[in-house]
Design an enzyme around this catalytic site. Sequence first.
Site, PDB file in Angstrom:
ATOM      1  N   SER A   1       0.829  -1.211   0.000  1.00 51.75           N
ATOM      2  CA  SER A   1       0.000   0.000   0.000  1.00 51.75           C
ATOM      3  C   SER A   1       0.857   1.253   0.000  1.00 51.75           C
ATOM      4  O   SER A   1       1.702   1.434   0.879  1.00 51.75           O
ATOM      5  CB  SER A   1      -0.888   0.077   1.245  1.00 51.75           C
ATOM      6  OG  SER A   1      -1.585  -1.105   1.451  1.00 51.75           O
TER       7      SER A   1
ATOM      8  N   HIS B   1      -4.682  -2.591  -4.095  1.00 54.12           N
ATOM      9  CA  HIS B   1      -3.585  -3.498  -4.457  1.00 54.12           C
ATOM     10  C   HIS B   1      -3.780  -3.908  -5.917  1.00 54.12           C
ATOM     11  O   HIS B   1      -4.844  -4.372  -6.291  1.00 54.12           O
ATOM     12  CB  HIS B   1      -3.602  -4.765  -3.582  1.00 54.12           C
ATOM     13  CG  HIS B   1      -3.270  -4.515  -2.150  1.00 54.12           C
ATOM     14  ND1 HIS B   1      -2.100  -4.941  -1.574  1.00 54.12           N
ATOM     15  CD2 HIS B   1      -3.949  -3.892  -1.179  1.00 54.12           C
ATOM     16  CE1 HIS B   1      -2.076  -4.584  -0.312  1.00 54.12           C
ATOM     17  NE2 HIS B   1      -3.198  -3.943  -0.036  1.00 54.12           N
TER      18      HIS B   1
ATOM     19  N   ARG C   1       0.252  -9.263  -3.971  1.00 54.64           N
ATOM     20  CA  ARG C   1       0.611  -9.913  -2.704  1.00 54.64           C
ATOM     21  C   ARG C   1      -0.569 -10.728  -2.193  1.00 54.64           C
ATOM     22  O   ARG C   1      -1.704 -10.272  -2.213  1.00 54.64           O
ATOM     23  CB  ARG C   1       0.980  -8.821  -1.703  1.00 54.64           C
ATOM     24  CG  ARG C   1       1.310  -9.317  -0.309  1.00 54.64           C
ATOM     25  CD  ARG C   1       1.751  -8.183   0.601  1.00 54.64           C
ATOM     26  NE  ARG C   1       3.182  -8.182   0.840  1.00 54.64           N
ATOM     27  CZ  ARG C   1       3.910  -7.085   1.043  1.00 54.64           C
ATOM     28  NH1 ARG C   1       3.352  -5.906   1.003  1.00 54.64           N
ATOM     29  NH2 ARG C   1       5.197  -7.182   1.285  1.00 54.64           N
ATOM     30  N   THR C   2      -0.270 -11.928  -1.739  1.00 59.83           N
ATOM     31  CA  THR C   2      -1.284 -12.719  -1.035  1.00 59.83           C
ATOM     32  C   THR C   2      -1.026 -12.550   0.447  1.00 59.83           C
ATOM     33  O   THR C   2       0.093 -12.769   0.924  1.00 59.83           O
ATOM     34  CB  THR C   2      -1.192 -14.206  -1.425  1.00 59.83           C
ATOM     35  OG1 THR C   2      -1.491 -14.333  -2.818  1.00 59.83           O
ATOM     36  CG2 THR C   2      -2.189 -15.049  -0.630  1.00 59.83           C
ATOM     37  N   HIS C   3      -2.036 -12.089   1.155  1.00 60.77           N
ATOM     38  CA  HIS C   3      -1.870 -11.872   2.595  1.00 60.77           C
ATOM     39  C   HIS C   3      -2.207 -13.137   3.380  1.00 60.77           C
ATOM     40  O   HIS C   3      -3.040 -13.945   2.958  1.00 60.77           O
ATOM     41  CB  HIS C   3      -2.759 -10.716   3.070  1.00 60.77           C
ATOM     42  CG  HIS C   3      -2.251  -9.366   2.664  1.00 60.77           C
ATOM     43  ND1 HIS C   3      -2.592  -8.775   1.462  1.00 60.77           N
ATOM     44  CD2 HIS C   3      -1.414  -8.499   3.290  1.00 60.77           C
ATOM     45  CE1 HIS C   3      -1.978  -7.597   1.378  1.00 60.77           C
ATOM     46  NE2 HIS C   3      -1.257  -7.410   2.467  1.00 60.77           N
TER      47      HIS C   3
ATOM     48  N   GLU D   1      -5.280  -3.878  15.211  1.00 60.55           N
ATOM     49  CA  GLU D   1      -5.071  -4.241  16.613  1.00 60.55           C
ATOM     50  C   GLU D   1      -6.024  -3.467  17.528  1.00 60.55           C
ATOM     51  O   GLU D   1      -6.490  -2.376  17.200  1.00 60.55           O
ATOM     52  CB  GLU D   1      -3.633  -3.905  17.044  1.00 60.55           C
ATOM     53  CG  GLU D   1      -2.570  -4.701  16.340  1.00 60.55           C
ATOM     54  CD  GLU D   1      -2.412  -4.313  14.878  1.00 60.55           C
ATOM     55  OE1 GLU D   1      -2.543  -3.116  14.547  1.00 60.55           O
ATOM     56  OE2 GLU D   1      -2.184  -5.221  14.054  1.00 60.55           O
TER      57      GLU D   1
ATOM     58  N   SER E   1       1.812  -8.256   6.900  1.00 57.06           N
ATOM     59  CA  SER E   1       2.535  -8.935   5.804  1.00 57.06           C
ATOM     60  C   SER E   1       4.014  -9.038   6.164  1.00 57.06           C
ATOM     61  O   SER E   1       4.386  -8.975   7.333  1.00 57.06           O
ATOM     62  CB  SER E   1       2.367  -8.136   4.501  1.00 57.06           C
ATOM     63  OG  SER E   1       2.997  -6.871   4.594  1.00 57.06           O
TER      64      SER E   1
ATOM     65  N   ASN F   1      -0.735   5.108   9.053  1.00 55.39           N
ATOM     66  CA  ASN F   1      -1.583   5.509  10.182  1.00 55.39           C
ATOM     67  C   ASN F   1      -0.820   5.257  11.468  1.00 55.39           C
ATOM     68  O   ASN F   1       0.064   4.402  11.510  1.00 55.39           O
ATOM     69  CB  ASN F   1      -2.886   4.684  10.192  1.00 55.39           C
ATOM     70  CG  ASN F   1      -2.615   3.181  10.264  1.00 55.39           C
ATOM     71  OD1 ASN F   1      -2.338   2.541   9.246  1.00 55.39           O
ATOM     72  ND2 ASN F   1      -2.673   2.632  11.453  1.00 55.39           N
TER      73      ASN F   1
END
Length: 271
Positions: A38, A70, A91-93, A192, A211, A234
């Site tokens: 990102s 993405h 990308r595969t998370h 979180e 990631s 952020n």
Amino acid sequence: MAYFVMNSSPFELAQEAAAVIASATGVANHDIALTLGSGWGKAGELLGETIATLDASDVPGFSSSGVPGHSGTIRSISMPNGKAALVIGARTHYYEDKGVRAVVHSVRTAAATGAKIMILTNGAGGIKESWSPGQPVLISDHINLTANSPLEGATFIDLTDLYSKRLRTLAKTVDPSLDEGVYVQFRGPHYETPAEVQMAKAIGGHIVGMSTALEAIAAREAGMEVLGLSLITNLAAGVSPHPLSHQEVIDSGKAAEPVISKLLADIASAL
Ligand code: 8IG
């Protein structure tokens, strides 16, 4: 396809993907690979001349990304220094639940194309009070909270200096203001709680994300030197007084994109 994936080794699948990339791009070997997370998407065009752009879903083992912001392409770029860069925008998370093999397939494919350096970038939350959204930071080390590993069987890999000191030093010659921190990979896809961010801080973390750590381990297994960069999109939950949103992440990524993409292109050219 699923049958084939289940029954070939992840390294055979990566070799097959690399063969498709070589024939589709006409570039037999790549020197360096970059995964653009990102906010880092614009770095591709700044790196050099795009030789070919592939739809990731046309390359064995890749599936298209479902995450807004993405892209799902794999590009071969010829850099002014003569090196060939493989730019992975697919990308595969881990949170997609496709398995750890799917998460690290792009890294194994990069290694199979010949890349010796793997640059992993991401958008992430910042814990350090001195950081602001839009700021890029180097990853100095990681804490893997996924309770998983891309390594299969009794594969004991040393992770001392996983995030190459040599490459971090080179990156700092390009931008001496770059700070660094320890990246904590959570499973996600939820962000979180403030308590979890405080835990990450207490155990030595500075950056929270979803990631990179698993990918870095696979890159090291494949013998690549790793450079990790996070865009702080952020402040982590509770560090900032206001709640997080995916839109905020995309917006601050977009705002920082021109600056950090130029930075990344300059760093890659210096390696
Ligand atoms: I962008 O605050 C982005 N990705 N885990 N926490 C975690 N991942 C992230 C965050 C964040 N921001």
